[in-house]
Design a protein around this motif. Structure first.
Motif, PDB file in Angstrom:
ATOM      1  N   PHE A  10     -11.662   4.143   7.135  1.00 54.32           N
ATOM      2  CA  PHE A  10     -10.591   4.419   7.886  1.00 54.32           C
ATOM      3  C   PHE A  10      -9.578   4.047   7.002  1.00 54.32           C
ATOM      4  N   ASP A  11      -9.062   3.476   6.165  1.00 51.53           N
ATOM      5  CA  ASP A  11      -8.105   3.367   5.321  1.00 51.53           C
ATOM      6  C   ASP A  11      -7.831   4.850   4.506  1.00 51.53           C
TER       7      ASP A  11
ATOM      8  N   MET B 227      -6.853   7.710   7.035  1.00 50.39           N
ATOM      9  CA  MET B 227      -5.484   7.534   7.523  1.00 50.39           C
ATOM     10  C   MET B 227      -4.673   7.868   6.281  1.00 50.39           C
ATOM     11  N   LEU B 228      -4.797   7.579   4.927  1.00 48.57           N
ATOM     12  CA  LEU B 228      -4.061   8.114   3.976  1.00 48.57           C
ATOM     13  C   LEU B 228      -4.197   9.582   4.017  1.00 48.57           C
ATOM     14  N   GLY B 229      -5.342  10.124   4.315  1.00 46.94           N
ATOM     15  CA  GLY B 229      -5.413  11.779   4.216  1.00 46.94           C
ATOM     16  C   GLY B 229      -4.693  12.264   4.857  1.00 46.94           C
ATOM     17  N   VAL B 230      -4.668  11.761   6.233  1.00 45.84           N
ATOM     18  CA  VAL B 230      -4.007  12.375   7.105  1.00 45.84           C
ATOM     19  C   VAL B 230      -2.337  12.324   7.115  1.00 45.84           C
ATOM     20  N   LEU B 231      -1.992  11.185   6.379  1.00 47.37           N
ATOM     21  CA  LEU B 231      -0.469  11.123   6.075  1.00 47.37           C
ATOM     22  C   LEU B 231      -0.012  12.187   4.961  1.00 47.37           C
ATOM     23  N   LEU B 232      -1.045  12.455   3.866  1.00 47.79           N
ATOM     24  CA  LEU B 232      -0.888  13.244   2.848  1.00 47.79           C
ATOM     25  C   LEU B 232      -0.734  14.741   3.375  1.00 47.79           C
ATOM     26  N   ALA B 233      -1.576  14.997   4.418  1.00 46.39           N
ATOM     27  CA  ALA B 233      -1.581  16.183   5.045  1.00 46.39           C
ATOM     28  C   ALA B 233      -0.146  16.409   5.475  1.00 46.39           C
TER      29      ALA B 233
ATOM     30  N   TRP C 116       0.645  -1.336   0.106  1.00 48.92           N
ATOM     31  CA  TRP C 116       0.069  -0.043   0.078  1.00 48.92           C
ATOM     32  C   TRP C 116       0.907   1.424  -0.075  1.00 48.92           C
ATOM     33  N   LYS C 117       2.207   1.104   0.326  1.00 49.64           N
ATOM     34  CA  LYS C 117       2.982   2.277   0.555  1.00 49.64           C
ATOM     35  C   LYS C 117       3.566   2.621  -0.744  1.00 49.64           C
TER      36      LYS C 117
END
Length: 425
Positions: A403-404, A407-413, A3-4
């Motif tokens: 949730f997935d 979480m990805l949105g938080v990482l991109l922020a 996924w990364k």
């Protein structure tokens, strides 16, 4: 592929996310338990009302004898423990729904008191705060308005609430979610405490609760413990990310009827109003709401823990009991705030290529930046983030259909802040 491999995100942020997921495990389990209770409650309401395929078909014209409309009201009322409900796509927003309800219940000369400080920004004009004669606000129609200030720590003042409610008031108003403020949102237990304080000194006032952002975050709603009317939006929690528009009021039967009369017209109320093609999605959204809200709550918990690890103040804290789906992060300055919102937008399924810019949004007293790449425009139960550009440069993030993706949105922020030199790891 892993996924990364799909997004260019700094490996250190990925590593931090794995640690944060472990830290959040206990809070996630609590959220899942609440989801299970609420999903069971929803299922029970659907089956006890006897929802059928025929209820999913809409009507046109006047909408007389719309069985789906009537069944949806009954299902919603059972879920929130109320006598009746009015669930309609005709409500254009949460503010519109609240405005209809207040206008329905109040008459010239009546008094309304807000027990949780100044209400949310978009209600100021509805009430008439800072308004002018002839603007059609509540105050313009002769409604008396007052409010009980919050304490310095942002909590409600029970003694002051009791004193304010000893007089002849028509509506005791409670706003559970924080709006654009740093005061805490109020949990089920805290809302119950406010309701009990009102009833100690006043048995006749209508207790009206703005329940926006709070539905299904806990296993009880304010109507379960004495609120006369609760109000919310269907493009937030109760619509499950599926409803394209709408709102609800639920509570005492006579008050719901008054709201229906105001939305439609006196003498007809709930008996008219076609549902077009909306019944299916309102039922389906309500069915999915516990799961969708749980995903939003988990995303908020993750964001709180993640940005706390990065040195930012987060409220609620990661292990704090949740009252709504909103997560506030204090990002220190305009640049960090805007970078965060642009990263959230980059992680959206819709309009990820758009760059959010601050603008003078109607109903607000300062420029606002909004990140919302959502399937339904403005749907706060989908991952979004917005903030007025003013001190203390806090951003309010809410939602996530999964949730997935949240979480990805938080990482991109965080990645966007890192790229802009606004984040140190």
């Amino acid at each position: 592929m892993d996924w990364k491999d799909y997004y260019k995100i700094d490996e250190r942020l990925y590593d931090l996310s794995e640690l944060v997921l472990k830290d959040c495990d206990e809070q996630f389990k609590k959220a899942d338990k609440i989801r299970l209770v609420n999903q069971t409650k929803v299922m029970s309401a659907f089956t006890s009302v006897g929802v059928s395929a025929a209820h999913l078909i809409g009507t046109t014209g006047y909408g007389y004898d719309d069985s789906g409309r009537n069944a949806l009201d009954a299902v919603f009322a059972k879920i929130v423990g109320s006598e009746d409900a009015l669930v309609r796509f005709n409500f254009m927003s949460g503010t519109h729904t609240i405005s209809v309800a207040l206008s329905a219940l109040l008459r010239p000369g009546d008094a309304m008191v807000s027990l949780t400080g100044t209400p949310y920004d978009t209600l100021h004009a509805v009430i008439g705060l800072g308004g002018k004669k002839g603007d059609g606000s509540l105050i313009d129609f002769g409604i008396k308005y007052s409010e009980v200030a919050l304490k310095e720590d942002g909590m409600y003042d029970l003694d002051a609430i009791k004193e304010a409610c000893r007089s002849d008031i028509k509506i005791a108003y409670i706003q559970r979610s924080r709006g654009y403020s740093l005061r805490p949102s109020f949990t089920s237990e805290q809302t119950k405490e406010i309701i009990n304080a009102v009833r100690e000194v006043n048995s006749t006032a209508y207790i009206v609760v703005d329940n926006c952002y709070c539905e299904f975050v806990d296993t009880e709603e304010p109507t379960d413990y004495g609120a006369d009317l609760i109000i919310g939006s269907l493009i937030k929690n109760a619509g499950g990310g599926i409803a394209r528009t709408g709102g609800y009021v639920a509570g005492k039967k006579d008050l719901v009827q008054m709201c229906a009369d105001r939305l439609c017209y006196v003498g007809v109320g709930k008996e008219i109003g076609c549902t077009l093609d909306m019944n299916r999605e309102l039922f389906l959204g309500l069915f999915f709401a516990p799961q969708t809200v749980c995903n939003a709550v988990k995303t908020a918990i993750f964001a709180s823990q993640f940005f706390s690890k990065l040195g930012f103040e987060a409220t609620p804290a990661p292990d704090e009991k949740r009252a709504d789906i909103v997560q506030c992060l204090l990002l220190e300055n305009k640049e960090k705030l805007c970078a965060f919102c642009r990263g959230i937008q980059a992680g959206a399924p819709i309009d990820s290529f758009v760059t959010p810019e601050p603008w003078a949004m109607p109903g607000y007293d300062s420029e606002v930046i909004m990140a919302a790449g959502t399937f339904t425009m403005g749907a706060s139960v989908e991952l979004s983030a917005d903030a007025p550009l003013r001190e203390p440069f806090a951003v309010w993030m809410q939602g996530a259909l999964s949730f997935d993706a949240g979480m990805l949105g938080v990482l991109l922020a965080a990645q966007k802040m890192l790229e802009n030199g606004e984040l140190k790891i």
